[in-house]
Design a protein around this motif. Structure first.
Motif, PDB file in Angstrom:
ATOM      1  N   ASN A   1       0.852  -1.185   0.000  1.00  0.00           N
ATOM      2  CA  ASN A   1       0.000   0.000   0.000  1.00  0.00           C
ATOM      3  C   ASN A   1       0.895   1.244   0.000  1.00  0.00           C
ATOM      4  N   ALA A   2       0.270   2.427   0.065  1.00  0.00           N
ATOM      5  CA  ALA A   2       1.046   3.662  -0.070  1.00  0.00           C
ATOM      6  C   ALA A   2       2.063   3.818   1.055  1.00  0.00           C
ATOM      7  N   ALA A   3       1.676   3.453   2.282  1.00  0.00           N
ATOM      8  CA  ALA A   3       2.595   3.589   3.408  1.00  0.00           C
ATOM      9  C   ALA A   3       3.803   2.665   3.236  1.00  0.00           C
ATOM     10  N   GLN A   4       3.562   1.455   2.754  1.00  0.00           N
ATOM     11  CA  GLN A   4       4.671   0.514   2.540  1.00  0.00           C
ATOM     12  C   GLN A   4       5.555   0.951   1.385  1.00  0.00           C
ATOM     13  N   ALA A   5       4.938   1.515   0.342  1.00  0.00           N
ATOM     14  CA  ALA A   5       5.732   2.032  -0.778  1.00  0.00           C
ATOM     15  C   ALA A   5       6.598   3.202  -0.323  1.00  0.00           C
ATOM     16  N   ALA A   6       6.027   4.070   0.523  1.00  0.00           N
ATOM     17  CA  ALA A   6       6.800   5.198   1.047  1.00  0.00           C
ATOM     18  C   ALA A   6       7.990   4.696   1.854  1.00  0.00           C
ATOM     19  N   GLU A   7       7.800   3.639   2.627  1.00  0.00           N
ATOM     20  CA  GLU A   7       8.896   3.066   3.403  1.00  0.00           C
ATOM     21  C   GLU A   7       9.982   2.512   2.481  1.00  0.00           C
TER      22      GLU A   7
END
Length: 309
Positions: free
Chosen positions: A125-131
């Motif tokens: 998801n977006a949070a994991q992609a940001a990480e």
């Protein structure tokens, strides 16, 4: 072992004089002498024999010289490997059919000299992609992420608004409409297989369905885009939504119709996430390209409330 001392030792060995080595390295002769003395103390051996007309290598210096050159070559390779622009820009496009991938492809077609590599972190998801961007697994990622959820150390630039279109088969009641509004979709089943809970696109479609009173679901297994095209072609009631820049292909006899939405036009707000201060020249060129060539977005845009935060 001090790399600069090794570099100075090699320069003296090459030039035969401390002053010539100093001129080559852009330092003083005194600094050259200090570096050589420190290196000799470190290896506990005399490396250079001083003479009236210059310096020559001692037996220990002759042994050290080829190793010093190898160390300096390895250091140069290491520096070159991480120098901005020396490696491909690694960018997550989420899905190779949708507009971010197509936009990056067009950028590459117009700048074939640019060194880049596309990946699809489709399960994050977006949070994991940001990480993943933060930790350096990728350099950038296209995501729909509110500004207040962008982690410290990352920048997010909304560069690719993708207007939504209705995709239906020839037997659908709206198949011959030149364009439709979200209000026209009330009562029609909109099937978008593959929506995963917790993803930003799940949030997008959830808010869109609530705001416009639409029936958007992901019921049943997702057998792939080809199977979705087959289902649309055979149905007089089924519809789906795609981005205007998404690339889907189907057999000619399917006769599927892509119909623009308006009044208002729902837009999926792709933002490019990247590490703040990243100087990779391909990233800079890509951002400039997207600013100049992004899709034309009509004035009657709708985006979720969280996309404006």
């Amino acid at each position: 072992m001090d790399v600069e001392a090794l570099r100075t030792f090699v320069a003296v060995a090459r030039n035969g004089q401390f002053q010539a080595a100093a001129d080559e390295l852009g330092i003083s002769q005194q600094a050259v002498s200090k570096r050589i003395a420190a290196l000799e103390r470190h290896v506990e051996a005399t490396l250079l024999v001083r003479a009236a007309r210059g310096s020559r290598l001692s037996p220990d210096g002759q042994v050290l010289l080829p190793h010093a050159k190898k160390v300096l070559a390895a250091v140069e390779q290491a520096e070159q490997a991480v120098r901005p622009g020396s490696r491909p820009l690694r960018i997550d496009v989420l899905n190779r059919r949708i507009s971010p991938a197509q936009a990056v492809y067009r950028f590459y077609r117009s700048h074939p000299e640019m060194n880049l590599d596309t990946v699809t972190l489709s399960k994050e998801n977006a949070a994991q992609a940001a990480e993943a961007v933060l930790e350096g697994s990728v350099d950038a990622s296209f995501r729909a992420l509110p500004a207040d959820r962008v982690p410290a150390g990352l920048s997010a630039e909304r560069l690719l608004d993708s207007p939504m279109e209705l995709l239906v088969g020839p037997g659908h009641p709206l198949a011959d409409a030149p364009r439709v509004s979200p209000a026209d979709l009330v009562g029609h089943r909109i099937w978008i297989p593959g929506i995963r809970p917790g993803t930003e696109w799940a949030e997008f479609y959830q808010e869109m369905s609530e705001v416009f009173g639409l029936s958007i679901d992901a019921l049943g297994p997702h057998f792939g885009d080809e199977a979705l095209m087959d289902a649309l072609a055979d149905s007089a009631s089924l519809a789906t939504l795609v981005g205007s820049g998404d690339r889907y292909l189907w057999p000619r006899n399917h006769d599927l119709r892509r119909i623009p939405l308006h009044d208002p036009t729902p837009v999926y707000p792709h933002a490019l996430l990247f590490r703040s201060g990243d100087l990779h020249p391909v990233l800079t060129a890509l951002r400039d390209h997207l600013r100049a060539t992004g899709p034309r977005v009509p004035p009657d845009v709708w985006v979720p409330d969280w996309a404006d935060r």
